[in-house]
Every structure is written in structure tokens, then in C-alpha cells.
Design an enzyme around this catalytic site. Sequence first.
Site, short mmCIF file in Angstrom:
data_model
loop_
_atom_site.label_atom_id
_atom_site.label_comp_id
_atom_site.label_asym_id
_atom_site.label_seq_id
_atom_site.Cartn_x
_atom_site.Cartn_y
_atom_site.Cartn_z
N HIS A 194 72.03 57.49 25.01
CA HIS A 194 70.71 56.88 24.89
C HIS A 194 69.69 57.89 24.33
O HIS A 194 68.92 57.56 23.42
CB HIS A 194 70.28 56.38 26.27
CG HIS A 194 68.92 55.76 26.33
ND1 HIS A 194 68.70 54.41 26.20
CD2 HIS A 194 67.70 56.33 26.48
CE1 HIS A 194 67.40 54.17 26.29
NE2 HIS A 194 66.76 55.33 26.45
N GLU A 195 69.70 59.11 24.86
CA GLU A 195 68.71 60.12 24.44
C GLU A 195 68.97 60.59 23.01
O GLU A 195 68.04 60.74 22.22
CB GLU A 195 68.71 61.31 25.40
CG GLU A 195 68.21 60.98 26.80
CD GLU A 195 66.82 60.36 26.79
OE1 GLU A 195 65.98 60.77 25.99
OE2 GLU A 195 66.61 59.42 27.58
N GLU B 123 63.25 51.37 23.20
CA GLU B 123 64.19 51.39 24.32
C GLU B 123 65.44 50.56 24.04
O GLU B 123 66.56 51.03 24.24
CB GLU B 123 63.51 50.87 25.59
CG GLU B 123 62.64 51.88 26.27
CD GLU B 123 63.33 53.22 26.43
OE1 GLU B 123 64.48 53.28 26.90
OE2 GLU B 123 62.73 54.23 26.04
N HIS C 68 67.67 58.03 20.62
CA HIS C 68 66.24 58.14 20.34
C HIS C 68 66.00 59.16 19.21
O HIS C 68 65.17 58.95 18.34
CB HIS C 68 65.47 58.63 21.58
CG HIS C 68 65.09 57.55 22.56
ND1 HIS C 68 64.41 56.42 22.20
CD2 HIS C 68 65.28 57.47 23.90
CE1 HIS C 68 64.19 55.67 23.29
NE2 HIS C 68 64.72 56.29 24.34
ZN ZN Z 1 64.74 55.81 26.33
#
Ligand code: ZN
Length: 277
Positions: free
Chosen positions: A146-147, A209, A150
Site C-alpha cells: 500500500h505504501e 487511498e 502511494h
Molecule cells: Zn494510504
Amino acid sequence: MVAAPRKPIRLFRQSAILLCLLLFLFSCATAPVTERRGLHLVPDSELATMSYQEYSQVLKKSKLSTDVVKVNMVRRVGQRIATASEQLLNEKGQGEDVRNYKWEFNLIEDDKTVNAWCMPGGKVAVYTGLLPISQDENGLAVVMGHEVAHAIAKHGNERMSQGLLTQFGAIGLSLALAGNPGATSNIFMQAYGVGTQVGFLLPYSRVHESEADHIGLILMAKAGYDPRGAIALWQRMNAKGGSRPPEFLSTHPAPESRIRNIESLIPEAMQYYKVQR
Ligand SMILES: [Zn+2]
């Protein structure tokens, strides 16, 4: 020689031209997988320079974990996610974006902080407070995916572009970028969620997100981790909520619809996971 009163006009015109040039050069990027177009005003090379400076500052101020088993786990998971992200971007014809990344994964000793982040250029920090929730490598791969998502989708650049526009205005923006990078440092910190004080952070948007969830699932699957584990991870993260939710949730709003969204994305991610088997 130009008379004094005309100077601001000339400055205005130069700034406007520079701004248009910057907008033209750096606003055309798209996110991998979702192919959403975003406004990226800050050159990657400038972001990487800021990123490396800020990262070394954070490491200097932090206590790094000396638990060899945990540190090695963070680096192992991180390296597999990094390799998967390079493969994914190469397949999408965007390999150039990560070619100059200098991946680094550090575990910061701070049991009270449930957080992790990845700066542009591949500089990653995980806080020990996350490990009881991530539980195992597969759980850590959910967060790491997830990071890193981003970062490779350049969400920080988008937020930074918005922050710069808000703070400096359209004309000041070009001056801020052309001048001292230190002027943009604070916005950089906010844009990348560095720091542990919740009030200091700008929340990522709902769009960022769900995009990070989407790309992150594919990254973990490509790295050989079971994307179905993401459901349990986010349930554990939500359960940690209550009166004092972890930083990770404060900066990453986690409505119940998020888990439903992830469920709907798992069949696509499983296609990548099966290829690894
Ligand atoms: Zn996030």
C-alpha cells in the site's frame, strides 16, 4: 535598464511563463494500473533530493531497531515489493519512474506508532508499533504494498502540488520551486505523511487511498504474497481503533466500505498471485 515600477510586472510575466512550462512538463503523468491522470508539478529529481535529505534526518532523530530478525523481515518484504513494483512499471512502460530509486527499508523502534511510509526514491520506514497488527510477512506485505503504491503512483507529488498552489499561489509556486528547496520542505513533509503527530498530517484523499489499495494488492501478489490476507489485516487495523485510533488509520481513513472495496479487487490481484505459483 528597466525602470523600478516595471520590475514586478516583468517578474510576474517570467513567473507565469515558468509556471506554464512546469505545468506542461510535469502534469502529464498517469498512475500505473488505474491509469488515472494526476497533477505532478514537482520534478522527480527535485523530489528525490528532498526525499533523501528528509529520510536521513528522520533516521538520525529516530531509534532504529536492533532486532535482527524483525529488521531482516522488513527488508525482505520490502525488497520483494520493490522488485514487484519495478516489474509492474516496466510492464506498463513506466519503468523510467523507478529506475533511479535507491530502495532502503528501516525499522524504527517505536511501539506506540502504528505507521509506515514510503518516500519518493524508495525510502521506506516501518514503525515497530505496526508489527503486532501486521503479525507476519504477509500482513506486512499488505501495508508495504500500500505504501509503495502511494509512492509509485506519485500521490505525494499530487498533494505537494496542491499544497504549493494553496500556500504560494500560482505565481509564488514557480518562484518557490526555482528558489530554495528548503521553502518547500515543510509541504514535502506533510505531503508524504512523515512525522507522527496526527494534526500535522494531511489526510490522503479517498481517491488516493483506494488507488493505493488497488495497486498495493497487485504489488503484494506479484511479490508472491497472498492478497486475500489484506482483508484480515484491515480488520485487525480497524479493531485497533476505538478512542485512540492508530496513526495509520488517522492518516488513512478506513471506512467499512474500504474492506468491501478490497474484496472486490481480490479476484484481479489473484491473477497476479497465480502467475507466481
Ligand atoms: Zn494510504
